[in-house]
Structures are given as C-alpha cells and as structure tokens.
Design a protein around this motif. Structure first.
Motif, PDB file in Angstrom:
ATOM      1  N   LEU A 285    -143.195  10.369  45.359  1.00 14.36           N
ATOM      2  CA  LEU A 285    -144.108  11.361  45.908  1.00 14.36           C
ATOM      3  C   LEU A 285    -143.863  11.508  47.399  1.00 14.36           C
ATOM      4  O   LEU A 285    -143.733  10.510  48.110  1.00 14.36           O
ATOM      5  CB  LEU A 285    -145.560  10.929  45.665  1.00 14.36           C
ATOM      6  N   ASP A 286    -143.802  12.743  47.862  1.00 10.21           N
ATOM      7  CA  ASP A 286    -143.714  13.000  49.299  1.00 10.21           C
ATOM      8  C   ASP A 286    -145.129  13.005  49.854  1.00 10.21           C
ATOM      9  O   ASP A 286    -145.916  13.911  49.574  1.00 10.21           O
ATOM     10  CB  ASP A 286    -143.021  14.337  49.550  1.00 10.21           C
ATOM     11  N   THR A 287    -145.447  11.992  50.645  1.00 10.37           N
ATOM     12  CA  THR A 287    -146.796  11.869  51.208  1.00 10.37           C
ATOM     13  C   THR A 287    -146.847  12.222  52.683  1.00 10.37           C
ATOM     14  O   THR A 287    -147.852  11.953  53.344  1.00 10.37           O
ATOM     15  CB  THR A 287    -147.318  10.432  51.003  1.00 10.37           C
TER      16      THR A 287
ATOM     17  N   GLY B 160    -142.395   3.420  37.585  1.00  7.61           N
ATOM     18  CA  GLY B 160    -142.896   3.261  38.941  1.00  7.61           C
ATOM     19  C   GLY B 160    -143.310   4.576  39.559  1.00  7.61           C
ATOM     20  O   GLY B 160    -142.844   5.657  39.165  1.00  7.61           O
ATOM     21  N   ILE B 161    -144.198   4.470  40.526  1.00  8.39           N
ATOM     22  CA  ILE B 161    -144.564   5.597  41.395  1.00  8.39           C
ATOM     23  C   ILE B 161    -144.511   5.051  42.814  1.00  8.39           C
ATOM     24  O   ILE B 161    -145.036   3.964  43.100  1.00  8.39           O
ATOM     25  CB  ILE B 161    -145.956   6.149  41.065  1.00  8.39           C
ATOM     26  N   TRP B 162    -143.879   5.812  43.712  1.00  6.75           N
ATOM     27  CA  TRP B 162    -143.644   5.267  45.044  1.00  6.75           C
ATOM     28  C   TRP B 162    -143.535   6.370  46.081  1.00  6.75           C
ATOM     29  O   TRP B 162    -143.452   7.556  45.760  1.00  6.75           O
ATOM     30  CB  TRP B 162    -142.385   4.401  45.043  1.00  6.75           C
TER      31      TRP B 162
ATOM     32  N   GLU C 256    -151.175   6.636  53.323  1.00  3.73           N
ATOM     33  CA  GLU C 256    -151.665   5.705  52.310  1.00  3.73           C
ATOM     34  C   GLU C 256    -152.785   6.338  51.485  1.00  3.73           C
ATOM     35  O   GLU C 256    -152.853   6.165  50.261  1.00  3.73           O
ATOM     36  CB  GLU C 256    -152.151   4.418  52.971  1.00  3.73           C
ATOM     37  N   LYS C 257    -153.656   7.098  52.142  1.00  6.42           N
ATOM     38  CA  LYS C 257    -154.739   7.790  51.428  1.00  6.42           C
ATOM     39  C   LYS C 257    -154.164   8.789  50.433  1.00  6.42           C
ATOM     40  O   LYS C 257    -154.582   8.842  49.261  1.00  6.42           O
ATOM     41  CB  LYS C 257    -155.649   8.500  52.438  1.00  6.42           C
ATOM     42  N   VAL C 258    -153.206   9.586  50.882  1.00  2.36           N
ATOM     43  CA  VAL C 258    -152.602  10.594  50.002  1.00  2.36           C
ATOM     44  C   VAL C 258    -151.876   9.923  48.844  1.00  2.36           C
ATOM     45  O   VAL C 258    -151.936  10.376  47.700  1.00  2.36           O
ATOM     46  CB  VAL C 258    -151.645  11.493  50.814  1.00  2.36           C
ATOM     47  N   PHE C 259    -151.199   8.815  49.134  1.00  4.00           N
ATOM     48  CA  PHE C 259    -150.472   8.109  48.085  1.00  4.00           C
ATOM     49  C   PHE C 259    -151.434   7.589  47.015  1.00  4.00           C
ATOM     50  O   PHE C 259    -151.178   7.725  45.812  1.00  4.00           O
ATOM     51  CB  PHE C 259    -149.677   6.961  48.688  1.00  4.00           C
ATOM     52  N   ARG C 260    -152.538   7.023  47.437  1.00  2.00           N
ATOM     53  CA  ARG C 260    -153.523   6.529  46.471  1.00  2.00           C
ATOM     54  C   ARG C 260    -154.048   7.669  45.612  1.00  2.00           C
ATOM     55  O   ARG C 260    -154.261   7.498  44.395  1.00  2.00           O
ATOM     56  CB  ARG C 260    -154.668   5.822  47.197  1.00  2.00           C
TER      57      ARG C 260
ATOM     58  N   GLY D  35    -152.386  10.338  44.812  1.00  2.00           N
ATOM     59  CA  GLY D  35    -151.322  10.672  43.878  1.00  2.00           C
ATOM     60  C   GLY D  35    -151.252   9.700  42.716  1.00  2.00           C
ATOM     61  O   GLY D  35    -151.065  10.109  41.554  1.00  2.00           O
ATOM     62  N   VAL D  36    -151.409   8.420  43.012  1.00  2.00           N
ATOM     63  CA  VAL D  36    -151.394   7.410  41.942  1.00  2.00           C
ATOM     64  C   VAL D  36    -152.565   7.636  40.992  1.00  2.00           C
ATOM     65  O   VAL D  36    -152.410   7.565  39.755  1.00  2.00           O
ATOM     66  CB  VAL D  36    -151.432   5.999  42.552  1.00  2.00           C
TER      67      VAL D  36
END
Length: 377
Positions: free
Chosen positions: A121-123, A155-157, A175-179, A181-182
């Motif tokens: 994911l592009d965060t 995986g998701i990264w 980190e917020k955007v990544f969470r 996305g997960v």
C-alpha cells in the motif's frame, strides 16, 4: 591482502540481526537486495539467517532466485516485479511476490500457479504500492483470487517516507493510513500472515510501527539509519582496504592530480592509493575524505579522485611505505573513517557508499572463527 579488497565481517551481520531482533522483540526480515548492500548476497543472507532472521527481502526476482539457487529455503519477499520479470519462476520457487495493482494480480493469475502474494500500500511515499483510491478494488480482487485458489495473500505492507527523522509528523500520518488500509483489507476477508511497515529506522525508533515483522536493511550491516540516534550499538560489517602503491615528496607550490584542485602549501609527502571511482570510490569526496594508514594514521585526500587512483597527504611522514595497508572505511571504533564519514564528504548517504563499492576490488569474508575466503566482487 590483494591490492585492494572489501573485507566483510559475517559475525557483525549475524550479531547486528540478533541484536535488533532482541531489541525490537519482533521477527526480522533481513534485506539483502543490491548484493547485500554491497556485502555479498548469499554470504549476507546466510549470516542474517544465522542471526535469527525469519525472512529475507530483495527487490527483484533474479535476486530471489539466486538465493534459492544458493540453498536458501526460508521465506523470501521480492517486492519490485516488472513486466519482463519471470514471475512464474519466482512463484514456482516459493518466493512471495508483491502486487501493487489489480493488473499485477491478473498477471500472477495467468501463471496458473498458486502464488504467495503480499500487497503493498502506498501510504504517502508516492512510489511503489497501491494508491488509496485503488485499495478497494485491489482487496476485492485479492480476496476473489484466494477463493478461486490463485494465491494466498501472505502480507500487507508499506514503507515510511522519513522514519530516520522521528519527529516528522508524516510518520504518524503514514502509520494511521496504514492501519486503516489493514482494517479495510481484513474487512474484505483477507487474513495475511504478516503485517509490516517498519524499515531499519522505524524498527529502532518507532515501536508502534513494528507490527508482525520489521524489515532491516542498512542496520543489519552495522550502519546507523538515523545518524547519531541509534538506541543500540551496531557494528559495521564492511572494511575497504588497499595498499600504498607509491610514496613521493612534493615541493611547496606543486599541484596534485587532475586540474590541480589542490596545491601543496608547504613541502610534503604524498602516497598513492590504487583505487578510484571505477571501483565505486565517490569522486565527490575529492579533497574532503580521508583514510587511515599504518595503524590509524589519518591521511586526507589531496586533489581529484581519479578513475583508478587517488592521492593522500602523509605530511612528510617517513614511516609510510609502499605496501602499507590503507583503510578507506570500516569500524570507527578501530580509529578508521566510517562509511558515514565518506558519505558526508561526498554529500550522499552511507547506503550509496557501501552499495556502489566494487569494480575491480575483490571481496573477502571473515568470521569470529577466523576463517576467511575470497571471491571476485
């Protein structure tokens, strides 16, 4: 010693990986792309595995297949797959491959093989990875492929923009955007084995970003990802050495090397070091970097670094002789310049210094057991 060589301490890599794993309390992906950051692909991989790395990370398919050919049977992620890469070969070798787009997933499905796939994911880095507007379609296609047996999403990264600058607010935002996305991926029915965001600096400086796995690149090799703020000691694994090829006296007023960018202000003596920019020595460090000779004697580079050689000032020191060892960079605890010192002299980063070194230099491996062997770089 040969005329010039890269000496790699495998014990340092092993110990760095072990130390990082213990400090973070998180499984480690030891990143060995770019020929193990200039330290050697297979040798670095084996040292990292011996230090406890559960995963290896590479950029391309060829690197992953070289690891398999070299005998590595553990989890490997290859994250930069191009249209010309043999993705079927990677899948067939049990390598996890990254997908950024629905088109990537479609291409993987066309192989007819059951793949292990990690979604990037592009965060906010705005490089590889799925942009946020494309996440829903990516997750839906990923889940459909799981249901029809085309792959398992393992995986998701994502990747930080500025983890080496821990106070940058972009780290919190990513980190917020990544969470988010997960969470969206899980809502779509995906249950990846590993979630990972932290690179070397993130792993060391940002505990909240460690998730299930930390990707350790430059730190594995003992170089600080964030200058001067590493919370644990790391030991540089690379030492670059050469031998003095010539010593000569230089009178006051005499220019040295191409274009006489340095002129001796007083009578002095110089030594010739037989490596240059063709071997990966940064030309931009001309007149700025220094080396260690004869047990720690620091000698500054004088004049322009050439293709095959450069000159250092030994200030008339009579004990400097042809054949003496010159250390360009290594462990600063041993009184020699570091790769970071050279990076600052050249206006770049230590990553570039160690990954570009090679050319005609041989590479020799050492270990705590005292064994060593040589190969051509």
């Amino acid at each position: 010693m040969t005329r010039a060589e890269i000496v790699v301490d495998l014990a340092a890599i092993r110990d760095n990986v072990r130390t990082i794993a213990a400090f973070t309390g998180t499984p480690v992906m030891h990143v060995v792309k770019a020929n193990g950051y200039g330290h050697g692909l297979l040798e670095s991989a084996r040292a990292g595995r011996a230090g406890g790395a559960t995963w290896l990370g590479v950029a391309g398919v060829e690197e992953a297949l070289a690891l398999r050919a070299g005998g590595d049977s553990g989890p490997i992620l290859a994250w930069l797959i191009t249209a010309s890469d043999d993705v079927a070969a990677a899948i067939g070798a049990g390598v996890d491959v990254a997908a950024y787009t629905v088109a990537d997933l479609d291409r993987i499905a066309e192989t007819g093989l059951t793949a292990r796939v990690q979604l990037k994911l592009d965060t906010g880095l705005t490089r590889g990875g799925a942009s946020r507007p494309d996440w829903t379609a990516l997750f839906e296609r990923a889940r459909a492929g799981e249901l029809d047996g085309s792959w398992k999403i393992t995986g998701i990264w994502s990747h930080f923009v500025a983890s080496e600058e821990p106070d940058e607010t972009i780290n919190d935002e990513q980190e917020k955007v990544f969470r988010e996305g997960v969470d969206e991926a899980r809502a779509a029915g995906l249950a990846p084995e590993v979630i990972h965001l932290a690179n070397s600096a993130g792993a060391l400086l940002r505990p909240s970003s460690r998730f299930d796995l930390v990707r350790i690149g430059i730190a594995s090799y003992g170089l600080e990802p964030a200058r001067g703020v590493s919370p644990i000691p790391l030991r540089p694994a690379m030492r670059v050495v050469a031998e003095v090829a010539l010593v000569k006296d230089v009178p006051a007023g005499q220019g040295v090397s191409y274009n006489h960018r340095w002129v001796a202000p007083a009578d002095t003596r110089v030594a010739l070091v037989p490596v240059g920019y063709a071997d990966g020595i940064p030309r931009a460090a001309s007149n700025r970097a220094d080396v260690a000779i004869y047990g720690g004697y620091r000698a500054p580079i004088r004049g322009t670094i050439c293709m095959d050689q450069f000159v250092v000032d030994v200030f008339g020191e009579p004990t400097i002789l042809v054949g003496d060892e010159v250390v360009l960079w290594g462990d600063p605890e041993q009184g020699v310049p570091s790769a970071q010192d050279w990076a600052e002299a050249a206006g770049t980063i230590s990553y570039e210094v160690v990954t570009r070194i090679g050319g005609r230099l041989s590479r020799r491996y050492e270990d705590l057991g005292g064994d060593s062997r040589e190969e051509l770089a």
